[in-house]
Design an enzyme around this catalytic site. Structure first.
Site: not given
Ligand code: UD1
Length: 434
Positions: A126, A23-24, A121, A97, A316, A408, A128-129
């Site tokens: 988390r 998936k990733n 989240c 996300r 994970d 998911r 996104i800077d």
């Protein structure tokens, strides 16, 4: 009604179980299709909720996305001939996300992107800077407007992004992917340092190269990109899912089974395999499969883990490994270094009779406990996987609520596990007899 899993523990898993595509890897590869007006054909796409979400995200922008069915069920064809609406809406971003992965490719292709800011989240802040900082050094201007981030390339979106020297303050997987997709169409050279080295980054780079991008060093911490003015279509096969494979290995081990985990890439699983062997689990590693054998709780020893960026122990797999640790003899220390607040599974495992205490980033698991069946709640994707593993060895019937978290990222989990002897069903079905 929200789906639930009903799992009766006690059966050793026996036989062969197949790993799906990652998936990733699939998520950034689908986003990469934004970079060309031609067709991008992706093989080995898993049928999971996040992929469906990404399909909706792309379609809302004007893309054509065909998910295969029947024998071609794992093939997806994406064509972004026209991107009429380069926007990632809040309704979609809030559920996934990784939607922020469209930021880089959108601005590279159209000169502008409007992406909803991801909310909080379950597993930590988390932010996104780092994505934003990188785009700014490539000449993008960023504005915030009603919960949306609006990015434009130089000259009011009319000129392409410019190559830059970007040193990541912190290693970020989707950040590396997002900026890589921005850099392939930028003017000149981009040099990235302190990049994520995850196999998913390498997988994305392979697709981008097949589309005509000039990239060197993907899979190492330094990546060099020579921008090109246009990319073309390509066909690409997604890597096997190393986290799904790891979850199945632990399922085989924890139940005292004899399981062949097929269609995986053992090279991506190094740190996990090392730990499983330290736990006394027997592994026969082939080219694209791993056979796992164990005697179950009686033969398992404890081995500490600390999560790290690839090639270290994956965050994970932390929750699933903790489920295994409850069955190992002795005390296991589990340290989570990537995300704060990624111990939500602890409370639920304790409700099933585990003995785990948390102190900051470290959990201490006192092993060798007989787990008891219970009604428990899934809190995120990998935490759910840990609860499934625990339920597979618990005495009696457990009920897992909120399995949409599981859906998911795990493809047809209950069918796959049932195929190797687990007693698992979605609420409403009848247990299959073995
Ligand atoms: C990806 C994976 C996720 C995995 C994680 C770590 C996808 C879709 N998801 O998530 O399954 O758990 O890698 O291996 O591939 N950070 C910042 N600023 C940023 C970006 C990240 O501070 O701009 C921090 C995060 O809060 C976190 C750390 O960096 O503490 C690593 O996060 P990152 O690698 O970005 O995770 P994701 O890419 O979101």
């Amino acid at each position: 009604m929200m789906d639930k899993f009903v799992i009766r523990g006690g059966n050793p898993l026996l036989g062969t179980i197949k790993v799906s595509g990652a998936k990733n890897s699939a998520l950034p590869c689908m986003a990469a299709a934004i970079l060309t007006e031609d067709e991008v054909i992706l093989e080995n796409i898993p049928q999971v909720r996040d992929i469906e979400t990404e399909r909706k995200l792309l379609e809302a922008m004007g893309a054509r996305v065909e998910l295969g069915y029947g024998r071609a069920q794992h093939r997806t064809v994406i064509q972004c001939a026209v991107l009429s609406d380069p926007v990632a809406k809040y309704e979609i971003v809030k559920t996934m996300r990784a939607s922020s992965l469209v930021l880089g490719p959108l601005i590279a292709r159209t000169g502008m992107a409007r992406v909803a800011m991801p909310g909080g989240c379950n597993i930590g802040g988390r932010p996104i800077d780092l994505h934003i900082k990188g785009l700014e050094s490539m000449g993008a201007t960023i504005a915030y407007d009603h919960g949306y981030l609006e990015a434009r390339s130089p000259n009011e979106g009319k000129s392409p992004l410019r190559g830059a020297h970007i040193v990541f303050d912190k290693i970020t997987v989707t950040g590396t992917e997002d900026l890589l997709m921005a850099a392939v169409l930028a003017e000149g050279e981009t040099l990235f340092e302190n990049c994520a080295r995850e196999p998913e980054v390498t997988d994305l780079a392979a697709l981008l190269i097949a589309m005509g991008a000039k990239i060197e060093g993907a899979g190492t911490s330094t990546i060099r990109v020579q921008g090109v003015s246009k990319l073309h279509g390509a066909r690409h096969k997604i890597n096997p899912d190393r986290i799904e494979a790891g979850t199945f290995l632990i399922a085989g081990a924890i139940t005292g089974g004899d399981l062949k985990v097929d269609c995986c890439n053992p090279e991506h699983l190094g740190s996990l395999l090392g730990k499983l062997e330290d736990c006394g689990i027997k592994l026969d590693v082939g080219k694209d499969h791993i056979r796992v054998r164990s005697e179950g709780a009686s033969g398992l020893k404890c081995a500490d883990i600390a999560t790290e960026e690839y090639p270290g122990f994956p965050t994970d797999m932390q929750a699933q490994y903790m489920a295994l640790a409850t069955q190992c003899d002795g005390t296991t220390t589990v340290t989570e270094n990537i995300f704060e607040n990624r111990f939500m599974h602890v409370q639920e495992l304790n409700r099933m009779g585990a003995n785990i205490t948390v102190n900051g980033r470290t959990a201490t698991v006192r092993g060798g406990t007989q787990l008891q069946s219970a009604a428990v709640m899934c809190s995120d994707l990998r935490a759910s996987a840990a609860l499934v593993l625990a339920a597979l060895v618990a005495d009696g019937e457990s009920i897992l609520d909120r399995v949409y978290h599981m859906d998911r990222g795990y493809e047809h989990l209950e069918e796959k596990l049932r195929g190797v002897g687990a007693q698992i069903r979605r609420m409403g079905e009848v247990f299959s007899k073995r």
